[in-house]
Motif scaffolding. Sequence first.
Motif, short mmCIF file in Angstrom:
data_model
loop_
_atom_site.label_atom_id
_atom_site.label_comp_id
_atom_site.label_asym_id
_atom_site.label_seq_id
_atom_site.Cartn_x
_atom_site.Cartn_y
_atom_site.Cartn_z
N ILE A 84 36.56 28.16 32.35
CA ILE A 84 36.07 29.34 31.86
C ILE A 84 36.89 30.40 32.17
N GLY A 85 37.25 30.34 33.44
CA GLY A 85 37.90 31.13 34.14
C GLY A 85 39.43 31.61 33.55
N GLY A 86 40.01 30.37 33.34
CA GLY A 86 41.30 30.42 32.68
C GLY A 86 41.34 30.85 31.54
N TYR A 87 40.45 30.36 30.60
CA TYR A 87 40.32 30.88 29.37
C TYR A 87 39.87 32.19 29.17
N SER A 88 39.03 32.90 30.27
CA SER A 88 38.85 34.24 30.05
C SER A 88 40.10 34.98 30.22
N ALA A 89 41.17 34.70 30.94
CA ALA A 89 42.12 35.40 31.11
C ALA A 89 43.09 35.28 30.01
N ALA A 90 43.12 34.13 29.46
CA ALA A 90 44.24 33.87 28.33
C ALA A 90 43.95 34.63 27.14
N ILE A 91 42.62 34.52 26.55
CA ILE A 91 42.06 35.01 25.80
C ILE A 91 42.00 36.53 25.62
N PRO A 105 37.97 40.22 36.59
CA PRO A 105 36.49 40.57 36.54
C PRO A 105 35.69 40.06 35.33
N ALA A 106 36.57 39.47 34.10
CA ALA A 106 36.10 39.08 33.11
C ALA A 106 35.64 37.48 33.36
N ALA A 107 36.59 36.97 34.31
CA ALA A 107 36.36 35.49 34.63
C ALA A 107 34.95 35.57 35.62
N MET A 108 34.99 36.36 36.36
CA MET A 108 33.93 36.63 37.48
C MET A 108 32.61 36.75 36.63
N LEU A 109 32.66 37.50 35.52
CA LEU A 109 31.33 37.65 34.75
C LEU A 109 30.93 36.69 33.92
N MET A 110 31.98 36.10 33.37
CA MET A 110 31.57 34.79 32.39
C MET A 110 31.27 33.44 33.40
N GLY A 234 29.56 29.75 40.42
CA GLY A 234 30.48 30.00 38.92
C GLY A 234 31.22 31.04 38.89
N ALA A 235 30.93 32.01 39.45
CA ALA A 235 31.95 33.43 39.71
C ALA A 235 33.03 32.97 40.59
N TYR A 236 32.79 32.11 41.82
CA TYR A 236 34.07 31.86 42.66
C TYR A 236 34.87 30.65 41.89
N ILE A 237 34.21 29.92 41.12
CA ILE A 237 35.03 28.73 40.57
C ILE A 237 36.01 29.47 39.21
N ALA A 238 35.26 30.51 38.42
CA ALA A 238 35.97 31.12 37.50
C ALA A 238 37.10 31.96 37.89
N ILE A 239 36.95 32.46 39.23
CA ILE A 239 38.10 33.27 39.51
C ILE A 239 39.20 32.45 39.88
N ALA A 240 38.84 31.51 40.60
CA ALA A 240 39.95 30.40 40.80
C ALA A 240 40.53 29.89 39.73
N GLY A 241 39.59 29.76 38.39
CA GLY A 241 40.51 29.12 37.27
C GLY A 241 41.33 30.28 36.64
N CYS A 242 40.86 31.57 36.90
CA CYS A 242 41.69 32.52 36.26
C CYS A 242 42.90 32.61 36.99
N LEU A 243 42.80 32.47 38.41
CA LEU A 243 44.15 32.59 39.29
C LEU A 243 45.13 31.64 38.93
N SER A 244 44.70 30.25 38.72
CA SER A 244 45.32 29.03 38.52
C SER A 244 45.95 29.37 36.96
N ALA A 245 45.29 30.00 36.07
CA ALA A 245 45.89 30.27 34.56
C ALA A 245 47.05 31.34 34.80
N TYR A 246 47.02 32.30 35.98
CA TYR A 246 48.05 32.91 36.25
C TYR A 246 49.28 32.41 36.72
N GLN A 247 48.88 31.52 37.61
CA GLN A 247 49.81 30.54 38.32
C GLN A 247 50.79 29.63 37.34
#
Length: 348
Positions: A84-91, A105-110, A234-247
């Motif tokens: 969810i975090g990764g797709y929040s950034a990608a979308i 912040p979008a990933a954190m909220l989602m 969920g906010a922690y894990i989604a932020i990590a997923g967003c950072l992984s998508a950046y990575q």
Amino acid sequence: MTNTHWRNRIASLPFPAATVYRSVMRTVWTMAFVAAAALSFCFPDFIVFRFTQAAIWAITLIGLVILCGVSGQFSFAQAALFGIGGYSAAILVNHTPFSIYLGLPAAMLMGFAAGYGLGRIAGSHSLWTQALVTYAFAIAFPQFLRWRLIEGITGGVGGLYLDFPTPPVEFLSDDRWRFMMTLGLLGAGLWFAYNLIDSRSGRALLATRDHDLAASVQGIRVVQVRAAASGIAGAYIAIAGCLSAYQYGFVGPTGYTFGLSIQMLFGLVIGGMHSPGGAVLGGLILQFLPDVTAGLGKGLSGLLYAVMLLAAIVVLPEGLAGLSQRLLRHFRPRIADAEASGLRGTRP
């Protein structure tokens, strides 16, 4: 002895000694983060890239510490929350004109919304039911991403690509900029987690973990408290997923399978589920242990993972963080004695 009991014993020391201990630990953490940031300029980008991924793992595991170790819940949904975090950034990047940095912040909220919803559904049930509910969520998430009605948004089987912007200063490479950003978020996440555990809300979480009926009698709204913990995780894990998508610059359904959830649980147990500091150790294990097992061949690497997991449960039930805390307890009487001697020396 859990991290909570250990902290209570520290708190029972004479006030100056406890203050000295906390001050020392804050100094140690600060020095460690400053050293990590400085050392990133001494290694090639490939090594920095890998330590960035270890920090991303650590952020994920802090969320699981709050969910499993502090509030006493169980989850298989972490891979889906990571996605969810990764797709929040990608979308956000592919379908809106907004900055890619707003993906955080979008990933954190989602992630909070998804985690809170899962907590409201499963928080009032037993661990077995929590496992089944979150397992269903984890299994359904990759299939949902392939759904024809939304594949125009999610990219379907092909996933989505995203380009991370150039660093704000010239002397930082792309990998070092991502490392600095991830390291800063890891530090903020550790600070928040420790303060949460030491707060009144943290004590409510511990009460629901130790005995939910007794907590309810004391006026604690067990389901709401557990749902809040699930949302924070969920906010922690989604932020990590967003950072992984950046990575990696890519998100796809095959990157968020059930096996990823098991891998995260492995890091949680090895690092220590009762300590946010153990999440850092677990992140390093998740990132660099495969290098050790790769030499044994693909067929034996899974066996070594299983053996280490069993060993961690039997020999180190509190993980590497519990082991380090037992070693630090040997220094605690010396700190108290030194403080007492100092106080005696200042008397007229």
